[in-house]
Design an enzyme around this catalytic site. Structure first.
Site, short mmCIF file in Angstrom:
data_model
loop_
_atom_site.label_atom_id
_atom_site.label_comp_id
_atom_site.label_asym_id
_atom_site.label_seq_id
_atom_site.Cartn_x
_atom_site.Cartn_y
_atom_site.Cartn_z
N CYS A 1 1.76 5.69 7.70
CA CYS A 1 3.22 5.44 7.63
C CYS A 1 3.54 4.53 8.80
O CYS A 1 4.27 4.88 9.72
CB CYS A 1 4.01 6.74 7.74
SG CYS A 1 3.48 8.03 6.59
N ALA A 2 2.97 3.32 8.76
CA ALA A 2 2.95 2.45 9.95
C ALA A 2 4.32 1.92 10.35
O ALA A 2 4.58 1.66 11.51
CB ALA A 2 1.98 1.30 9.72
N GLY B 1 4.82 0.44 15.94
CA GLY B 1 4.74 0.83 17.35
C GLY B 1 3.43 1.54 17.69
O GLY B 1 2.73 1.18 18.63
N LYS B 2 3.09 2.53 16.87
CA LYS B 2 1.87 3.30 17.14
C LYS B 2 0.62 2.54 16.68
O LYS B 2 -0.46 2.70 17.26
CB LYS B 2 1.96 4.68 16.48
CG LYS B 2 3.11 5.51 17.06
CD LYS B 2 3.25 6.85 16.38
CE LYS B 2 4.50 7.57 16.86
NZ LYS B 2 5.73 7.00 16.32
N ASP C 1 2.36 1.06 4.46
CA ASP C 1 3.74 1.54 4.42
C ASP C 1 4.33 1.19 3.07
O ASP C 1 3.88 0.25 2.43
CB ASP C 1 4.58 0.92 5.55
CG ASP C 1 5.80 1.78 5.87
OD1 ASP C 1 5.70 2.65 6.76
OD2 ASP C 1 6.85 1.62 5.20
N ASP D 1 2.16 9.62 10.68
CA ASP D 1 3.39 9.73 11.48
C ASP D 1 4.50 9.93 10.45
O ASP D 1 5.13 8.98 10.01
CB ASP D 1 3.56 8.44 12.29
CG ASP D 1 4.81 8.46 13.15
OD1 ASP D 1 5.30 9.56 13.45
OD2 ASP D 1 5.31 7.37 13.51
N CYS E 1 8.79 13.12 14.82
CA CYS E 1 9.71 13.09 15.98
C CYS E 1 10.83 14.10 15.72
O CYS E 1 12.01 13.80 15.83
CB CYS E 1 10.24 11.69 16.25
SG CYS E 1 10.99 10.88 14.83
#
EC number: 2.1.1.-
Length: 403
Positions: free
Chosen positions: A232-233, A237-238, A256, A301, A354
């Site tokens: 789930c790019a 950022g990651k 994605d 993510d 998050c």
């Protein structure tokens, strides 16, 4: 502090777009700041910070001002008047701003501050959910921390430079930073500044990334030369952090469902000098199926409520709905079952969100481990990061290994 008409009007316009038209605060503010080229950095920070402040405390200020959504222009000026009064800022004699009963505003503020849902400014249903999942005491602490303004944290791009060199580069451009113990590549800004205008940014020496978010890529235990899939790019950022940890060696597949986000990732990867990234849009289930059983490491993510990042996205608490919470948990469950199949035997997977809610985090992992798809995995370690304990975003991550 003197208030300037064009800055106050720009703030009120931005609030109207966020509250009445469902605009995302960060995008609305970015657009608003382009309105007048003559605005200096102080003008721009007044608009951005005042808008965010009123968005953050919308429920409290609306209650004090006795106004409800949808907000008329007159009512938006009332919210602004409450904000200014509580900060001891003298209101100008403009026809848009009616005479403000200072004592009444302060009296109502004191009275409402005794009730958590007003004091921390959250919808009833969200307050109830937080108490149910975290308990009164922890939810209270967490909410309070998430209402603080988020610090600006940079992640050194180790493909191009070191943290020490980056610190010196930024110092030359008048930006002072400090290291953060326990976060090897992170630098915190001592004072807020527009870092995107710096030469160091244009040269790809850093990304803006919260300290908690910087832990996720490290948690995956990648090594140069591996085949890694970031499922789930998003805008990456990651992904970019993983590329740096892999020293640009091996293959990093970034998938994605949103092609426009992957375009942004390509642009960022060019600036960062990350050459081992292979972006793939998920246009059908075939894209994922082709990857089954092929990766040494997989990062999920997962999409989530975003409750851990309210300090940087305060408008999320007004956009979230109870139905969304139920749907997102189903999505997380499906993604875990499907994307875990990309891991090869002996490989590892990180599930991260998050969010600070156990139902999106450890409960999802436990449910997965009991499922048909999860029975060949074991939990190696997990970490819950709370804003109230770190001052950074709330996050969760679990490292799973496939037997």
């Amino acid at each position: 502090m003197r208030l300037y008409r064009n800055l106050v009007f720009a703030t009120v316009d931005a609030l109207g777009e966020i509250f009445n038209e469902g605009g995302y605060a960060d995008k609305v503010i970015a657009k608003t700041l382009k309105r007048d080229k003559r605005w200096g950095s102080r003008d721009r920070s007044f608009i951005a910070e005042t808008t965010y402040d009123i968005v953050r405390w919308k429920r409290l200020y609306s209650e004090i001002a006795e106004v409800k959504a949808p907000y008329s222009r007159e009512n938006l000026f009332r919210l602004f008047a409450v904000w200014a009064t509580l900060r001891g800022i003298e209101l100008p004699d403009w026809k848009q701003i009616e005479p403000t009963p200072t004592r009444r505003i302060k009296g109502k503020f004191d009275e409402l501050s005794k009730i958590r849902k007003y004091r921390e400014s959250v919808p009833d249903w969200l307050d109830e959910l937080g108490v149910k999942e975290l308990g009164e005491e922890l939810w209270e602490k967490e909410l309070h921390a998430l209402n603080e303004q988020a610090p600006v944290i940079l992640r050194t791009n180790t493909i191009k430079t070191t943290k020490e060199k980056l610190q010196k580069e930024l110092q030359k451009e008048g930006i002072e930073t400090e290291s953060i113990a326990g976060y090897p590549d992170a630098l915190r800004l001592k004072e807020r500044a527009n870092v995107f205008k710096t030469e160091a940014f244009k040269n790809g020496f850093f990304e803006v990334q919260d300290a908690s978010s910087q832990k996720v890529a490290e948690f995956l235990e990648v090594e140069p030369g591996m085949r890694v899939v970031d499922t789930c790019a998003g805008a990456g950022g990651k992904t970019l952090h993983l590329a740096a940890l892999m020293e640009n060696k091996g293959q990093l597949v970034a998938t994605d469902i949103y092609g426009n986000k992957l375009k942004e990732l390509k642009r960022r990867a060019r600036r960062a000098g990350a050459h081992n990234i292979d972006p793939r849009e998920i246009e059908s289930s075939k894209v994922i199926k082709k990857l089954y059983g092929s990766a040494d490491r997989v990062l999920i993510d997962a999409p989530c409520s975003g409750l851990g990042v309210l300090s940087r996205n305060p408008d999320a608490k007004w956009k979230l709905q109870p139905e969304f919470m139920e749907n997102i948990k189903k999505t997380q469950e499906e993604i875990l079952k499907q994307y875990s199949r990309i891991v090869k035997d002996g490989g590892k997977l990180v599930y991260a969100t998050c969010s600070v809610l156990p139902s999106e985090n450890q409960e999802q992992v436990q449910k997965f481990l009991k499922s048909e798809e999860g029975k060949s995995f074991s939990l190696k370690k997990e970490e819950k990061i709370l804003s109230s304990e770190t001052g950074f975003d709330g996050f969760y991550m679990a490292l799973l290994e496939k037997k």
